[in-house]
Design a protein around this motif. Structure first.
Motif, PDB file in Angstrom:
ATOM      1  N   CYS A 122       0.860  -1.202   0.000  1.00 31.50           N
ATOM      2  CA  CYS A 122       0.000   0.000   0.000  1.00 31.50           C
ATOM      3  C   CYS A 122       0.885   1.236   0.000  1.00 31.50           C
ATOM      4  CB  CYS A 122      -0.923   0.058   1.210  1.00 31.50           C
ATOM      5  SG  CYS A 122      -1.873  -1.426   1.517  1.00 31.50           S
ATOM      6  N   THR A 123       1.738   1.329  -0.991  1.00 36.82           N
ATOM      7  CA  THR A 123       2.798   2.354  -0.953  1.00 36.82           C
ATOM      8  C   THR A 123       2.282   3.785  -1.094  1.00 36.82           C
ATOM      9  OG1 THR A 123       5.072   2.748  -1.673  1.00 36.82           O
ATOM     10  CG2 THR A 123       3.455   2.388  -3.416  1.00 36.82           C
ATOM     11  N   CYS A 180       6.086   7.341  -0.003  1.00 38.12           N
ATOM     12  CA  CYS A 180       6.901   8.086   0.967  1.00 38.12           C
ATOM     13  C   CYS A 180       7.695   7.182   1.913  1.00 38.12           C
ATOM     14  CB  CYS A 180       6.053   9.091   1.748  1.00 38.12           C
ATOM     15  SG  CYS A 180       4.794   8.363   2.796  1.00 38.12           S
ATOM     16  N   ASN A 225       1.919   1.049   5.751  1.00 45.12           N
ATOM     17  CA  ASN A 225       0.977   1.923   6.453  1.00 45.12           C
ATOM     18  C   ASN A 225      -0.349   1.724   5.733  1.00 45.12           C
ATOM     19  OD1 ASN A 225      -0.407   3.915   7.806  1.00 45.12           O
ATOM     20  ND2 ASN A 225       0.440   5.591   6.568  1.00 45.12           N
ATOM     21  N   ALA A 266      -7.634   4.788   0.903  1.00 46.48           N
ATOM     22  CA  ALA A 266      -6.359   4.825   1.633  1.00 46.48           C
ATOM     23  C   ALA A 266      -6.572   4.878   3.139  1.00 46.48           C
ATOM     24  CB  ALA A 266      -5.538   6.031   1.187  1.00 46.48           C
TER      25      ALA A 266
HETATM   26  N1  GLN Z   1       2.011   4.274   2.508  1.00 46.18           N
HETATM   27  C1  GLN Z   1       1.400   5.508   2.192  1.00 46.18           C
HETATM   28  C2  GLN Z   1       1.648   6.531   3.283  1.00 46.18           C
HETATM   29  O1  GLN Z   1       2.119   6.212   4.336  1.00 46.18           O
HETATM   30  C3  GLN Z   1      -0.096   5.358   1.930  1.00 46.18           C
HETATM   31  C4  GLN Z   1      -0.829   4.754   3.064  1.00 46.18           C
HETATM   32  C5  GLN Z   1      -2.270   4.450   2.689  1.00 46.18           C
HETATM   33  O2  GLN Z   1      -2.688   4.637   1.546  1.00 46.18           O
HETATM   34  N2  GLN Z   1      -2.986   3.977   3.628  1.00 46.18           N
HETATM   35  O3  GLN Z   1       1.400   7.687   3.110  1.00 46.18           O
END
Ligand code: GLN
Length: 269
Positions: free
Chosen positions: A104-105, A109, A173, A196
């Motif tokens: 879930c990049t 970041c 995340n 997200a």
């Molecule tokens: N990994 C990304 C961030 O930390 C997106 C996390 C998400 O979409 N939940 O911003």
């Protein structure tokens, strides 16, 4: 419109850090430094957008996180300072020459910040949405780590990582907000992609799926590192223990539980 007027407009719109936001907006859109007296011609539409709750980060199209700058738009979550705890934890725990995955990049970041600091490592970043993956790959270019990161489109709720891939760490995340809490959040968050943020009925859908689907992609002495909600530590411990894994929690700068590091139990016995 002068700097002072932007500040006044933001203050009466209830924007908490109104001066900080006014300075950034004025400087980024005009290319001139901020002063109360300067007239920032043509800034009115942007000020109005912000007053309506639209995030400053999407208006200027970028944000700062770790020691990097990231392109952001409505297709990705805005990087949060809290997430730097996950980056810091990962940087400290990765073995030399590590190969890690970021699930879930989003804007990329996390993976990109880790790669910037740990020049000995390389990464694979996974993301469900093509438009989001495009931002992440632009961010890798912008921050000069493209040669050490590969991007893949895939759904973390399925087994999107091939069996042959084995990582030193899997970081994420993921969306972790309970679906019923989402509508109660700040108006500005409402402009960020729901996908997200929404972690399903109990907020744990992604942690459960990642722990179930990707343990086979982790080295025996590897680790998962997740950002978690301030009230999810006990649940993460429960999920880990039920899978014969052990979970350690790290706090953020406000003293809230923020990161869970999950490892196979045998490492500790
Ligand atoms: N990994 C990304 C961030 O930390 C997106 C996390 C998400 O979409 N939940 O911003």
């Amino acid at each position: 419109m002068t700097g002072r007027e932007i500040c006044r407009r933001f203050k009466s719109a209830g924007i908490e850090n109104y001066r900080f936001e006014a300075e950034i907006l004025a400087e980024e859109l005009s290319g001139r430094s901020y002063s109360d007296e300067t007239d920032y011609a043509g800034i009115e539409p942007a000020v109005k957008k912000r007053e309506e709750g639209y995030p400053l980060q999407y208006i200027i199209g970028k944000w700062w996180f770790w020691d990097c700058e990231f392109i952001v738009n409505e297709n990705c979550l805005i990087p949060r300072a809290d997430t730097e705890i996950l980056v810091d934890t990962t940087i400290k725990l990765l073995p030399k020459g590590a190969y890690f995955a970021d699930l879930c990049t989003g804007s990329g970041c996390i993976a990109i910040s880790v790669l910037r600091t740990r020049k000995d490592t390389k990464a694979d970043a996974y993301e469900l949405y093509k438009d989001t993956l495009k931002i992440a790959s632009e961010n890798a270019e912008l921050n000069n780590v493209s040669d050490r990161i590969s991007f893949f489109c895939g759904n973390v709720l399925d087994r999107c990582v091939p069996n042959r891939k084995v990582y030193d760490a899997i970081v994420s995340n993921p969306p972790y907000i309970r679906s019923d809490v989402l509508p109660t959040l700040d108006k500005t968050v409402g402009f960020e992609p729901k996908a997200a943020l929404d972690g399903g009925a109990d907020g744990l859908m992604f942690y459960r799926a990642i722990l179930d689907n990707f343990t086979g992609n982790l080295k025996e002495d590897g680790f998962f590192a997740f950002e978690i909600g301030y009230d999810q530590a006990e649940q993460l411990k429960y999920l880990s223990e039920h899978r014969n894994m052990r979970c350690e929690i790290k706090k953020d700068l406000c003293g809230n539980d923020r990161v869970a590091v999950v490892r196979f139990e045998q490492k500790f016995v």
